[in-house]
Design an enzyme around this catalytic site. Structure first.
Site, PDB file in Angstrom:
ATOM      1  N   LYS A 202       0.843  -1.195   0.000  1.00 43.00           N
ATOM      2  CA  LYS A 202       0.000   0.000   0.000  1.00 43.00           C
ATOM      3  C   LYS A 202       0.877   1.243   0.000  1.00 43.00           C
ATOM      4  O   LYS A 202       1.653   1.473   0.923  1.00 43.00           O
ATOM      5  CB  LYS A 202      -0.917  -0.001   1.213  1.00 43.00           C
ATOM      6  N   ARG A 212     -11.206   9.639   0.726  1.00 42.24           N
ATOM      7  CA  ARG A 212     -11.181  10.341   2.010  1.00 42.24           C
ATOM      8  C   ARG A 212     -12.388  11.272   2.111  1.00 42.24           C
ATOM      9  O   ARG A 212     -12.922  11.477   3.194  1.00 42.24           O
ATOM     10  CB  ARG A 212      -9.844  11.059   2.198  1.00 42.24           C
ATOM     11  N   LYS A 225       0.478  10.471   4.839  1.00 41.49           N
ATOM     12  CA  LYS A 225       0.627   9.148   5.451  1.00 41.49           C
ATOM     13  C   LYS A 225       1.974   8.509   5.138  1.00 41.49           C
ATOM     14  O   LYS A 225       2.143   7.299   5.211  1.00 41.49           O
ATOM     15  CB  LYS A 225      -0.537   8.256   5.009  1.00 41.49           C
ATOM     16  N   LYS A 256      -2.020  -1.600  -3.879  1.00 39.29           N
ATOM     17  CA  LYS A 256      -2.918  -0.450  -3.873  1.00 39.29           C
ATOM     18  C   LYS A 256      -2.127   0.852  -3.917  1.00 39.29           C
ATOM     19  O   LYS A 256      -1.201   0.992  -3.124  1.00 39.29           O
ATOM     20  CB  LYS A 256      -3.756  -0.504  -2.598  1.00 39.29           C
ATOM     21  N   SER A 282     -10.124   5.118  -5.491  1.00 41.92           N
ATOM     22  CA  SER A 282     -11.068   6.191  -5.781  1.00 41.92           C
ATOM     23  C   SER A 282     -10.563   7.171  -6.840  1.00 41.92           C
ATOM     24  O   SER A 282     -11.324   7.606  -7.699  1.00 41.92           O
ATOM     25  CB  SER A 282     -11.401   6.929  -4.490  1.00 41.92           C
ATOM     26  N   TYR A 321     -14.863   0.214  -7.700  1.00 45.16           N
ATOM     27  CA  TYR A 321     -16.167   0.854  -7.521  1.00 45.16           C
ATOM     28  C   TYR A 321     -17.076   0.594  -8.715  1.00 45.16           C
ATOM     29  O   TYR A 321     -18.270   0.838  -8.646  1.00 45.16           O
ATOM     30  CB  TYR A 321     -15.968   2.361  -7.285  1.00 45.16           C
TER      31      TYR A 321
HETATM   32  C1  PBG Z   1      -7.963   3.449   4.917  1.00 42.81           C
HETATM   33  C2  PBG Z   1      -8.177   3.184   3.487  1.00 42.81           C
HETATM   34  C3  PBG Z   1      -7.956   4.054   2.424  1.00 42.81           C
HETATM   35  C4  PBG Z   1      -8.454   3.424   1.291  1.00 42.81           C
HETATM   36  C5  PBG Z   1      -8.936   2.166   1.682  1.00 42.81           C
HETATM   37  N1  PBG Z   1      -8.747   2.036   3.043  1.00 42.81           N
HETATM   38  C6  PBG Z   1      -7.429   5.444   2.380  1.00 42.81           C
HETATM   39  C7  PBG Z   1      -6.119   5.793   2.880  1.00 42.81           C
HETATM   40  O1  PBG Z   1      -5.261   4.954   3.153  1.00 42.81           O
HETATM   41  O2  PBG Z   1      -5.933   6.996   3.041  1.00 42.81           O
HETATM   42  C8  PBG Z   1      -8.449   4.040  -0.068  1.00 42.81           C
HETATM   43  C9  PBG Z   1      -9.420   3.552  -1.050  1.00 42.81           C
HETATM   44  C10 PBG Z   1      -9.620   4.396  -2.221  1.00 42.81           C
HETATM   45  O3  PBG Z   1      -8.977   5.444  -2.441  1.00 42.81           O
HETATM   46  O4  PBG Z   1     -10.491   4.026  -3.024  1.00 42.81           O
HETATM   47  N2  PBG Z   1      -6.922   2.938   5.577  1.00 42.81           N
END
Ligand code: PBG
Length: 337
Positions: A202, A212, A225, A256, A282, A321
């Site tokens: 990730k 978010r 992050k 991801k 997203s 999605y």
């Molecule tokens: C939270 C989480 C996130 C996503 C899935 N779980 C966001 C992040 O890490 O800030 C992102 C999913 C997306 O952008 O579709 N830990």
């Protein structure tokens, strides 16, 4: 070994591209409904379906509507839905207690869906960000995201989620040691069959922006992050994270975001041969929708092409999605073919 092509004209690549049936016959990869995991946002209330501005076509659903959606998804043959909460601002605190509330939104929704639609899998994120007044995935003390203290929360969160009936837990926070802690907790509390899909690779990505918004975490997040998610420049590190998470008890791993990290998907599958998933996040979704809405790309075709790319890269499945719409389309195509 790959057979090199014979010289022209013994080999003419176009022989196999001439007709639909020939292309179908020789196609290497295919996208199926059973490859799809559908992320669904859940909110308070009843009878509510509320659009997410930055993700046209995506809704935040109250639990009753999420049950309806799960039922329709199951009828289409979608194997799993992943539930994410839009937590009210007054339930976000810096101790993130709502994450461990057995009756929080995702746990309520999981129970309701399990009772009404027993045949669909449910995946829940194990991470604190939807519940955190600080917007981060871990507890924040003096501006620093705490690792080991966060693990204790993740352990409790995972157990209430397993208790609610989640089939797959998706630790998505990138704290060190989380998979081992969660796996041990599951084993010692009589949840031996709860699967873990680790968000192993990730990245600290700017493609998560619209998500978010969807979970109401954008306003809260201070800073970024990058002290826990992987630097987008690093593929070797991503592979080490996959190895570590498998070693600690992950059953499946995830990369991801998806499309910008297809090289990582391909390497993970090739090096580990484990169930490998990509999250088309997203921002990827929003880009396809925005360009489509402007008439700059053929949205429907790009939607399928972008998902097929994950299969080609070696992924077993994709969180997207678009899952619901793609499943409808694939079902229609099957009926008419
Ligand atoms: C939270 C989480 C996130 C996503 C899935 N779980 C966001 C992040 O890490 O800030 C992102 C999913 C997306 O952008 O579709 N830990």
């Amino acid at each position: 070994m790959t057979q090199p092509p014979a010289p022209f004209p013994a080999a003419r690549a176009r022989r196999l591209r001439r007709t639909d049936w020939m292309r179908n016959l020789t196609r290497e990869n295919s996208l199926q409904i059973s490859d799809l995991i559908w992320p669904v946002f859940v909110r308070e209330g009843s009878g509510i379906e509320e659009p997410v501005d930055s993700m046209p076509g995506v809704l935040r659903r109250s639990v009753d509507k999420a049950v309806e959606a799960a039922n329709e998804a199951a009828n289409l043959g979608i194997p799993v839905i992943a539930l994410f909460p839009y937590t009210q601002a007054d339930k976000k605190t810096s101790d993130c207690e709502e994450a461990c509330n057995p009756d929080n939104l995702v746990n309520q929704a999981t129970r309701a869906i399990k009772a009404a639609v027993p045949d669909i899998g449910i995946m829940l994120d194990v991470a604190l960000d939807p519940y955190n007044a600080d917007g981060h995935d871990g507890l924040v003390r003096d501006g620093v995201v705490q690792n080991d203290e966060s693990l204790m929360m993740l352990e409790r969160q995972a157990l209430v989620q397993a208790e609610a009936g989640a089939d797959i837990l998706g630790p998505s926070d990138m704290m060190d040691g989380r998979i081992g802690v969660i796996r041990r907790a599951l084993e010692s509390n009589d949840f031996p069959d709860t699967a873990i899909m680790a968000y192993s690779a990730k990245f600290a990505s700017s493609f998560y922006g619209p998500f978010r918004d969807a979970v109401g975490a954008s306003g809260a997040l201070k800073g970024d992050k990058s002290t826990y998610q992987i630097d987008p420049a690093n593929a070797e590190e991503a592979l080490r994270m996959v190895a570590r998470d498998l070693d600690e008890g992950a059953d499946m791993v995830m990369v991801k975001p998806g499309q910008p990290y297809l090289d990582v998907c391909s390497r993970v599958k090739a090096e580990f041969s484990v169930p490998t998933f990509a999250y088309q996040v997203s921002g990827e979704y929003a880009m396809i929708e925005a360009a489509g809405a402007n008439g700059w790309i053929d949205r429907d075709r790009v939607m399928i092409e972008s998902l097929l790319a994950f299969k080609r890269a070696g992924c077993d499945g994709v969180l997207t999605y678009h899952a619901f719409e793609v499943a409808q389309k694939l079902q229609r195509d099957l009926e008419f073919s």
